[in-house]
Each structure stands twice: as C-alpha cells, then as structure tokens.
Design a protein around this motif. Structure first.
Motif, PDB file in Angstrom:
ATOM      1  N   PRO A  28      50.500   4.786  55.887  1.00 46.35           N
ATOM      2  CA  PRO A  28      51.760   5.291  56.834  1.00 46.35           C
ATOM      3  C   PRO A  28      51.216   6.418  57.917  1.00 46.35           C
ATOM      4  O   PRO A  28      50.450   7.171  57.692  1.00 46.35           O
ATOM      5  CB  PRO A  28      52.557   5.933  55.600  1.00 46.35           C
ATOM      6  N   VAL A  29      52.212   6.530  58.959  1.00 46.20           N
ATOM      7  CA  VAL A  29      52.152   7.582  59.802  1.00 46.20           C
ATOM      8  C   VAL A  29      53.623   8.333  59.621  1.00 46.20           C
ATOM      9  O   VAL A  29      54.619   7.699  59.461  1.00 46.20           O
ATOM     10  CB  VAL A  29      51.953   7.275  61.297  1.00 46.20           C
ATOM     11  N   LEU A  69      56.432   5.864  58.473  1.00 44.25           N
ATOM     12  CA  LEU A  69      56.337   4.305  59.075  1.00 44.25           C
ATOM     13  C   LEU A  69      54.833   3.724  58.670  1.00 44.25           C
ATOM     14  O   LEU A  69      54.005   4.274  58.780  1.00 44.25           O
ATOM     15  CB  LEU A  69      56.736   4.549  60.487  1.00 44.25           C
ATOM     16  N   ALA A  70      55.015   2.314  58.288  1.00 42.27           N
ATOM     17  CA  ALA A  70      53.844   1.614  57.911  1.00 42.27           C
ATOM     18  C   ALA A  70      53.979   0.405  58.364  1.00 42.27           C
ATOM     19  O   ALA A  70      55.083   0.078  58.786  1.00 42.27           O
ATOM     20  CB  ALA A  70      53.552   1.896  56.554  1.00 42.27           C
ATOM     21  N   ALA A 100      60.108  10.066  52.669  1.00 46.79           N
ATOM     22  CA  ALA A 100      58.732  11.198  52.474  1.00 46.79           C
ATOM     23  C   ALA A 100      58.875  11.862  51.180  1.00 46.79           C
ATOM     24  O   ALA A 100      58.072  12.457  50.962  1.00 46.79           O
ATOM     25  CB  ALA A 100      58.566  11.984  53.638  1.00 46.79           C
ATOM     26  N   HIS A 101      60.114  11.495  50.452  1.00 49.65           N
ATOM     27  CA  HIS A 101      60.167  12.181  49.340  1.00 49.65           C
ATOM     28  C   HIS A 101      60.536  11.187  48.238  1.00 49.65           C
ATOM     29  O   HIS A 101      61.018  10.078  48.359  1.00 49.65           O
ATOM     30  CB  HIS A 101      61.472  13.195  49.389  1.00 49.65           C
ATOM     31  N   PRO A 102      60.092  11.707  46.892  1.00 53.14           N
ATOM     32  CA  PRO A 102      60.257  11.011  45.792  1.00 53.14           C
ATOM     33  C   PRO A 102      61.912  10.430  45.507  1.00 53.14           C
ATOM     34  O   PRO A 102      62.533  11.297  45.890  1.00 53.14           O
ATOM     35  CB  PRO A 102      59.988  11.661  44.564  1.00 53.14           C
ATOM     36  N   PRO A 103      61.823   9.198  45.339  1.00 52.45           N
ATOM     37  CA  PRO A 103      61.157   8.065  44.839  1.00 52.45           C
ATOM     38  C   PRO A 103      60.374   7.199  45.961  1.00 52.45           C
ATOM     39  O   PRO A 103      60.145   6.126  45.805  1.00 52.45           O
ATOM     40  CB  PRO A 103      62.027   7.305  43.910  1.00 52.45           C
ATOM     41  N   LEU A 118      46.845   2.100  61.628  1.00 54.62           N
ATOM     42  CA  LEU A 118      48.282   2.634  62.496  1.00 54.62           C
ATOM     43  C   LEU A 118      47.993   3.938  62.901  1.00 54.62           C
ATOM     44  O   LEU A 118      47.726   4.833  62.125  1.00 54.62           O
ATOM     45  CB  LEU A 118      49.346   2.350  61.620  1.00 54.62           C
ATOM     46  N   VAL A 119      48.269   4.243  64.446  1.00 56.07           N
ATOM     47  CA  VAL A 119      48.027   5.746  64.555  1.00 56.07           C
ATOM     48  C   VAL A 119      49.205   5.972  65.566  1.00 56.07           C
ATOM     49  O   VAL A 119      49.749   4.970  66.356  1.00 56.07           O
ATOM     50  CB  VAL A 119      46.965   5.788  65.623  1.00 56.07           C
TER      51      VAL A 119
END
Length: 145
Positions: free
Chosen positions: A7-8, A16-17, A40-43, A65-66
C-alpha cells in the motif's frame, strides 16, 4: 483478493493498494486488477474499491505501486506482470482513480452458532449489494464450519 501491491499512504487516515482478482468466465480464469482504499487504523477496514482497471491485458498481476507528486501532477505508478512473461508500468491519475472508487460498507458477521466463542469476523460488501447476495455469502460461510 489474491495479493497485489504494497500500500501507499494517502494522508493520515488511509492507504491505497491494487489487488489481483480471479473470476471464472466460460470455464476460463479471467484476471483483473482493482484498486482499494483501507483505513490506516485497526481494524484496517476496506473503505472503497474500484471496478477492474483497464490495463489493456487479460492477465495483469500488480506487484508495485508508487505515489508520485510533482510538477507534472499527482500520479500513481503501477508495475504489473502479464502472463508470467512480460512486465509493464502504468501511470494512473490519482485524482481520476479516487473518483472511480465505490464505497464499501463493513458489517459484523452474523453468529453461526456453532462455536463457543466465535472469532470476531467482518464481511465487506459494496454499497447497495443485494440482500440475497449477502445471504448467499453468509450461508456459504456457515457451510464451511
């Protein structure tokens, strides 16, 4: 989801992936690549997914991915293999890709009643998924227990 790119990060709260998927059509495996956003945070809930990306190949397998920001704009560089014998790099507009994402709703999975303490599991459905599709998925999962 069968794997894909690392992911980025997009801002503080999202990644994003690009994933690789397989769909059986007319007795053949058809491959596709789709983008998805997750928290970006659990879960780490999936928030949105794209329709399959048109990369011009029938067997794309995304591997890298960049996120590229510069004078020429905001783009994603997606590297992918094709049919285990070629590799390509696609330059995608970040803005256009984000506009193409379809929101996903996450629901708690109904308890099948077979385990003393069921594991917390979450199912992800595209917003507007018909109830009969959701019921079919839950019934199939119950059959695996």
């Amino acid at each position: 989801m069968r794997g894909g790119t690392p992911p980025v990060r997009l801002g503080k709260n999202r990644f994003l992936a690009v994933m690789h998927t397989v769909v059986r059509q007319r007795g053949r495996s058809m491959y596709a690549a789709s983008a998805y956003i997750f928290s970006a945070h659990p879960p780490f809930a999936i928030e949105a997914v794209s329709r399959p990306l048109n990369l011009g190949h029938q067997t794309p397998y995304p591997v890298g991915l960049v996120h590229e920001r510069g004078e020429s704009g905001d783009h994603l560089l997606l590297s992918y293999g094709v049919a285990d014998n070629e590799w390509h790099i696609a330059r995608l507009s970040t803005k256009a890709l984000l506009r193409a994402l379809v929101p996903v709703r996450t629901e708690a999975m109904p308890d099948a009643g077979t385990a003393a303490e069921p594991l917390p599991t979450r199912l992800h459905f595209v917003r507007g998924a018909p109830e009969e599709v959701r019921d079919e998925v839950v019934d199939a999962l119950r059959g695996l227990q």
